[in-house]
Design an enzyme around this catalytic site. Structure first.
Site, PDB file in Angstrom:
ATOM      1  N   LYS A 188       0.838  -1.252  -0.080  1.00  0.00           N
ATOM      2  CA  LYS A 188      -0.189   0.093   0.193  1.00  0.00           C
ATOM      3  C   LYS A 188       1.007   1.192  -0.013  1.00  0.00           C
ATOM      4  O   LYS A 188       0.620   2.115  -0.612  1.00  0.00           O
ATOM      5  CB  LYS A 188      -0.859   0.037   1.266  1.00  0.00           C
ATOM      6  CG  LYS A 188      -2.055   1.107   1.073  1.00  0.00           C
ATOM      7  CD  LYS A 188      -2.943   0.879   2.269  1.00  0.00           C
ATOM      8  CE  LYS A 188      -4.225   1.746   2.205  1.00  0.00           C
ATOM      9  NZ  LYS A 188      -5.221   1.774   3.434  1.00  0.00           N
ATOM     10  N   GLU A 273       1.260  13.457   5.354  1.00  0.00           N
ATOM     11  CA  GLU A 273       1.902  12.213   5.837  1.00  0.00           C
ATOM     12  C   GLU A 273       3.269  11.897   5.252  1.00  0.00           C
ATOM     13  O   GLU A 273       3.546  10.643   5.211  1.00  0.00           O
ATOM     14  CB  GLU A 273       0.935  11.126   5.857  1.00  0.00           C
ATOM     15  CG  GLU A 273      -0.234  11.474   6.878  1.00  0.00           C
ATOM     16  CD  GLU A 273      -1.491  10.156   6.956  1.00  0.00           C
ATOM     17  OE1 GLU A 273      -1.712  10.087   7.964  1.00  0.00           O
ATOM     18  OE2 GLU A 273      -1.661   9.828   5.854  1.00  0.00           O
TER      19      GLU A 273
END
Lengths: 310, 310
Positions: A188, A273
């Site tokens: 991911k 992030e």
């Protein structure tokens, strides 16, 4: 009674919390967004699905307001706020030796900094394929289907893993135990480390990024650095598989029409992030003596952009 | 009579041409911008300096209108239009075996593709430290001082080099013969390869780029790749010197308040010169077996941005 906290009750936390609550679990939503908390406590959580809109009663509060101890805390803050959240819950006594801390957050490195507060045997990692949206304070938008893979962060099987997965699965979240959750995490992360920052830097949708005739050549070094680092850390992701995963997102029927979440964060002047994606790949690379020049550069480009809103 | 063409008569070509014309040289401006040509032929070139504004009569035309042969053609188009310009002048018979082709353009690789049309002994390379602005068709803005360094592209000294430099120097352009013009070219390219694309990608001024606390760490790999390629090609630029040159541009008193020219090109939806900066560094790296991942990535990022205006 199995007591569950959702720490970070945004879109995804809201979805997980709502599913658990609907299955009659004892769930409390913990967040830092006061308007969201107030709306949920006053009017309940409004849930819109493909077929209906309804209201779910569920408790919500700031971490400092917590007065109970939890069996399970599911961490779903933005990555950079997770440590602060865990510390607040620990300080107030909500975490005991038997509390399972389950990180369902995107990105890398969570078990490392969380283990400053609880041992790794108490930390669990999950990857979720669910998505969720928040239309406003207390207003969830839940579409599509997903799944969850979960493993203890030290790789050891135990009864708590089974219990966690059963609780999630019983609530309709399609959860299973993984025997290599880092494989799923890195897979991911591969997609997110390429598409999130590049579409943010370029201000493009995923499809627009993919339309560039040299897109594969462009992303290859970034992905090769990631694979080298992941492999050196013992996770056997394969370049070609990850490349195919990324390229499968380009068509309009897939994710071509969308901007990745980092683009949304940046557009809304929020911090990104990046340090848990390309920044963490670069940090691991440093530790391992693996050069990661393109991940370094991408991390710096995003930090340079974030300065505009500092 | 020594006949001179300025091929590419934008801001910088205008400045060089005007200085030569003011020193009674036989100069013609050659360009593709018809409004600019018409304005110059009808009303002359309007020149604004720090102290005065005046009009200079000078001829201007499209390359296809040329009816003479030149002793010196000074190439100052945008890099990507130079080959087309040279070809047009060659096709129309403006270039003979004794014509000196002097590239004063930014970037790398010019002598290579120009040598498809004339031998390298006929090609000369110059680096200019002059600046210039164009306020509109036929309107030059000339401020500050500069200089020019010039050498034959094969490194050999000859009388034509002396003649060219004398003509330029006599016109007040502060020109001298270089014994290592590639050193000056790579030094200028170093600054341009870092600041031009990064300030374009980030939409920042040079000063805003420099304010980032990790700016040095960010640009180090880009510059190290450039130094490795330049050194392998026999030009002994030194990392620390180039780094100091780049960092000297950050203060407001230097260039901190400005956007680099590539940013202006991009903002005005024009193609950039990236293929003659980072793109050429990457191409040389390929030929030499030197890895240039950050220059590759930067080149791709700019090409991705250019697609928005394609």
């Amino acid at each position: 009674m199995y007591k569950i906290a959702i720490a970070g009750a945004g879109a995804m936390g809201g979805r997980i919390g709502a599913y658990l609550k609907q299955n009659d679990e004892d769930v409390v939503l913990i967040d830092r967004w006061q308007d969201h908390i107030d709306e949920i406590n006053k009017n309940g959580m409004e849930i819109q699905t493909e077929t209906e809109t309804y209201t779910l009663e569920i408790r919500a509060m700031q971490p400092e307001e917590v007065k109970e101890k939890f069996d399970l805390i599911i961490l779903l803050t933005k990555a950079m706020y997770a440590e602060d959240m865990l510390k607040a819950l620990k300080d107030i006594g909500a975490i005991t030796e038997s509390t399972a801390i389950l990180s369902m957050m995107n990105g890398l490195g969570h078990a490392d900094y969380l283990s400053k507060y609880v041992p790794k045997s108490q930390i669990f990692l999950a990857v979720t394929m669910w998505t969720a949206g928040l239309r406003g304070p207390g207003q969830l938008l839940l579409e599509g289907k997903g799944g969850i893979e979960c493993q203890r962060s030290d790789g050891q099987p135990d009864e708590r893993t089974e219990r966690i997965v059963q609780v999630l699965d019983n609530a309709g979240l399609n959860a299973k135990i993984s025997d290599d959750v880092f494989f799923s995490i890195w897979s991911k992360v591969a997609v997110n480390s390429v598409l999130n920052p590049l579409c943010t830097i370029l201000d493009k949708t995923i499809g627009e990024f993919g339309e560039y005739e040299d897109a594969r050549e462009m992303l290859t070094p970034i992905l090769k650095e990631l694979v080298a680092v992941a492999n050196a850390r013992g996770t056997n992701v394969v370049f070609e598989t990850l490349l195919a995963k990324i390229e499968a997102t380009y068509p309009n029927e897939a994710q071509g029409l969308h901007h990745p979440s980092m683009h949304q964060d940046y557009t809304n002047k929020r911090l990104t992030e990046i340090d848990y994606l390309n920044g963490q790949i670069a940090k691991y690379g440093d530790e391992l003596g693996i050069e990661t020049p393109t991940n370094d550069l991408i991390t710096h480009l995003i930090h340079q952009l974030e300065m505009k809103y500092a």
